[in-house]
Design a protein around this motif. Structure first.
Motif, mmCIF file in Angstrom:
data_model
loop_
_atom_site.group_PDB
_atom_site.id
_atom_site.type_symbol
_atom_site.label_atom_id
_atom_site.label_comp_id
_atom_site.label_asym_id
_atom_site.label_seq_id
_atom_site.Cartn_x
_atom_site.Cartn_y
_atom_site.Cartn_z
ATOM 1 N N ILE A 114 -10.216 3.283 -10.369
ATOM 2 C CA ILE A 114 -9.047 4.196 -10.053
ATOM 3 C C ILE A 114 -8.422 4.002 -8.724
ATOM 4 O O ILE A 114 -9.401 4.299 -7.739
ATOM 5 N N VAL A 115 -7.123 3.828 -8.755
ATOM 6 C CA VAL A 115 -6.367 3.765 -7.233
ATOM 7 C C VAL A 115 -5.625 4.867 -7.663
ATOM 8 O O VAL A 115 -4.672 4.798 -8.234
ATOM 9 N N SER A 116 -5.557 5.597 -6.323
ATOM 10 C CA SER A 116 -4.542 6.857 -6.202
ATOM 11 C C SER A 116 -3.835 6.851 -4.773
ATOM 12 O O SER A 116 -4.499 6.565 -3.712
ATOM 13 N N LEU A 117 -2.658 6.766 -4.822
ATOM 14 C CA LEU A 117 -1.914 6.224 -3.830
ATOM 15 C C LEU A 117 -1.305 7.798 -3.100
ATOM 16 O O LEU A 117 -0.812 8.582 -3.844
ATOM 17 N N HIS A 118 -1.644 7.989 -1.823
ATOM 18 C CA HIS A 118 -1.146 9.109 -0.993
ATOM 19 C C HIS A 118 -0.674 8.465 0.409
ATOM 20 O O HIS A 118 -0.756 9.466 1.198
ATOM 21 N N THR A 119 0.022 7.623 0.320
ATOM 22 C CA THR A 119 0.414 7.088 1.634
ATOM 23 C C THR A 119 1.730 7.572 1.978
ATOM 24 O O THR A 119 2.456 7.446 0.902
ATOM 25 N N PRO A 120 2.652 7.752 3.147
ATOM 26 C CA PRO A 120 3.803 8.001 3.126
ATOM 27 C C PRO A 120 4.736 6.975 2.945
ATOM 28 O O PRO A 120 4.062 5.687 3.014
ATOM 29 N N LEU A 121 6.051 6.968 2.490
ATOM 30 C CA LEU A 121 6.828 5.698 2.330
ATOM 31 C C LEU A 121 7.261 5.429 3.801
ATOM 32 O O LEU A 121 7.871 6.254 4.566
ATOM 33 N N THR A 122 6.964 4.107 3.997
ATOM 34 C CA THR A 122 7.460 3.689 5.489
ATOM 35 C C THR A 122 8.011 2.076 5.247
ATOM 36 O O THR A 122 7.700 1.674 4.110
ATOM 37 N N PRO A 123 8.732 1.517 6.057
ATOM 38 C CA PRO A 123 9.043 0.119 5.819
ATOM 39 C C PRO A 123 7.916 -0.746 5.564
ATOM 40 O O PRO A 123 7.881 -1.691 4.627
ATOM 41 N N LYS A 124 6.761 -0.413 6.082
ATOM 42 C CA LYS A 124 5.328 -1.096 5.707
ATOM 43 C C LYS A 124 5.000 -0.864 4.395
ATOM 44 O O LYS A 124 4.061 -1.730 3.986
ATOM 45 N N THR A 125 4.987 0.405 3.923
ATOM 46 C CA THR A 125 4.462 0.751 2.604
ATOM 47 C C THR A 125 5.340 0.547 1.368
ATOM 48 O O THR A 125 4.959 0.708 0.302
ATOM 49 N N GLU A 126 6.643 0.455 1.681
ATOM 50 C CA GLU A 126 7.627 0.248 0.548
ATOM 51 C C GLU A 126 7.196 -1.178 -0.188
ATOM 52 O O GLU A 126 7.165 -2.103 0.521
ATOM 53 N N GLY A 127 6.975 -0.898 -1.465
ATOM 54 C CA GLY A 127 6.770 -1.989 -2.341
ATOM 55 C C GLY A 127 5.268 -2.551 -2.082
ATOM 56 O O GLY A 127 5.428 -3.777 -2.460
ATOM 57 N N VAL A 128 4.484 -2.026 -1.420
ATOM 58 C CA VAL A 128 3.219 -2.732 -1.135
ATOM 59 C C VAL A 128 2.475 -2.975 -2.419
ATOM 60 O O VAL A 128 1.455 -3.696 -2.296
ATOM 61 N N ILE A 129 2.628 -2.101 -3.390
ATOM 62 C CA ILE A 129 2.002 -2.428 -4.629
ATOM 63 C C ILE A 129 2.644 -3.216 -5.544
ATOM 64 O O ILE A 129 3.676 -2.750 -5.972
ATOM 65 N N ASN A 130 2.501 -4.600 -5.320
ATOM 66 C CA ASN A 130 3.359 -5.434 -5.857
ATOM 67 C C ASN A 130 2.564 -6.426 -6.868
ATOM 68 O O ASN A 130 1.443 -6.198 -7.180
ATOM 69 N N LYS A 131 3.197 -7.418 -7.540
ATOM 70 C CA LYS A 131 2.629 -8.231 -8.410
ATOM 71 C C LYS A 131 1.195 -8.962 -7.634
ATOM 72 O O LYS A 131 0.237 -8.974 -8.485
ATOM 73 N N ASP A 132 1.392 -9.297 -6.582
ATOM 74 C CA ASP A 132 0.232 -9.871 -6.000
ATOM 75 C C ASP A 132 -0.964 -9.029 -6.028
ATOM 76 O O ASP A 132 -2.063 -9.416 -6.408
ATOM 77 N N LYS A 133 -0.602 -7.353 -5.758
ATOM 78 C CA LYS A 133 -1.907 -6.584 -5.416
ATOM 79 C C LYS A 133 -2.092 -6.172 -6.884
ATOM 80 O O LYS A 133 -3.400 -5.889 -7.092
#
Length: 326
Positions: free
Chosen positions: A203-222
């Motif tokens: 189980i992966v639960s996301l709780h990071t703020p939205l920043t330029p670094k985190t935008e789209g970080v969970i993509n097809k490669d991840k």
């Protein structure tokens, strides 16, 4: 009278009858607004009280009297905090106010995904009780205790989620901008690099703020490196996940399920990829309407926090929860 511009519905501010600072006059800008409308309406305002958090550089540079931009909630990703800093305007949020409710909602989404309760509810209401029961026996479900949970972002909400997960007994790992050895020791949790967390956690639960670094970080490669039966939960910001990539991952069986309180954009368009999954794929997705952090208690506390901070500034004091390093 001191002018406060609120981008919040008037009825929302008046709903709970919370005491407001004296000698203020509230001007409302409800619903969506253009730069021009905001600039015109904000003339003479010392305080900007944001419900909708869109406040770009152009808007901020036209603020001549503002001392404080106060968001009602935790998020401030729509505010150009650097522009505000350059203008000498504080930007403050409601840090930690809804951490309990969001962590509770996250637990609810995790359990609903593990036990496939939404699917069962739908089957029973379609008079498919026996078929559903037999399918559950055949395919099986898991306890939360038997899983490995990975938390991405160990801030206020992430910590509250850890506290609640401990009662269920899963293995817990986390990824964050920086390691937190004190929290690792206190809660018996492990730090993992993001790719390792995605590869190994059920189980992966996301709780990071939205920043330029985190935008789209969970993509097809991840998504490709996650377990085939893994569950992805998002109660942070929809933009953290590439929406099309997630839809394709669900279609192709790259992950088991997704449970989202936030999507992008909000509200979604009718052609949103996550709302146009094939019928047999729809049970792999649970959606709620960005409701995790808006319990009645949250709404009351958000207002109290905002008015208290506004009063501090009007009294010549430094506000709390400053997010633009002023």
């Amino acid at each position: 009278m001191i002018k406060v511009l609120a981008t919040i519905e008037k009825k929302a501010l008046e709903e709970f009858d919370i005491k407001q600072p004296q000698n203020i006059e509230i001007s409302y800008l409800e619903g969506g607004y253009s730069d021009k409308e905001f600039i015109e309406k904000s003339k003479g305002a010392k305080i900007i009280l944001l419900g909708e958090t869109r406040l770009n550089r152009n808007m901020i540079e036209k603020l001549e009297d503002a001392q404080l931009i106060q968001t009602m909630g935790v998020g401030y990703d729509g505010v150009d905090i650097e522009a505000a800093k350059e203008k000498g305007i504080y930007v403050c949020n409601g840090k930690g106010i809804n951490k309990v409710s969001v962590s509770e909602h996250t637990i609810g989404l995790i359990l609903a995904s593990l036990r496939r309760t939404v699917e069962a509810d739908k089957d029973i209401k379609r008079f498919r009780f026996e078929e559903s029961y037999n399918d559950y026996k055949e395919r099986g479900t898991r306890t939360l205790k038997s899983t490995h949970v990975g938390i991405v972002g160990l801030g206020d909400i992430g910590i509250e989620l850890v506290k609640r997960l401990k009662a269920f007994g899963p293995k817990i790992s986390y990824n964050s901008n920086s390691r937190k050895p004190d929290k690792e020791k206190e809660y018996d949790i492990d730090y993992l690099e993001l790719d390792e967390l995605l590869k190994t956690c059920d189980i992966v639960s996301l709780h990071t703020p939205l920043t330029p670094k985190t935008e789209g970080v969970i993509n097809k490669d991840k998504l490709k490196i996650m377990k085939k039966d893994s569950i992805l939960v998002n109660t942070a910001r929809g933009e953290i996940i590439n929406q099309l990539d997630l839809a394709n991952a669900l279609k192709d069986g790259q992950i088991g399920m997704a449970a989202l309180d936030t999507i992008s954009p909000e509200p979604p368009s009718k052609d949103h990829p996550l709302l146009n999954l094939r019928e047999e794929i729809k049970d792999k997705l649970i959606l709620t309407t960005h409701m995790a952090g808006i319990t009645t208690e949250d709404m009351v506390n958000m207002q109290k926090n905002a008015w208290n901070n506004i009063e501090r500034v009007l009294d010549g004091k430094r506000p709390i929860n400053i997010v633009n390093n002023l």
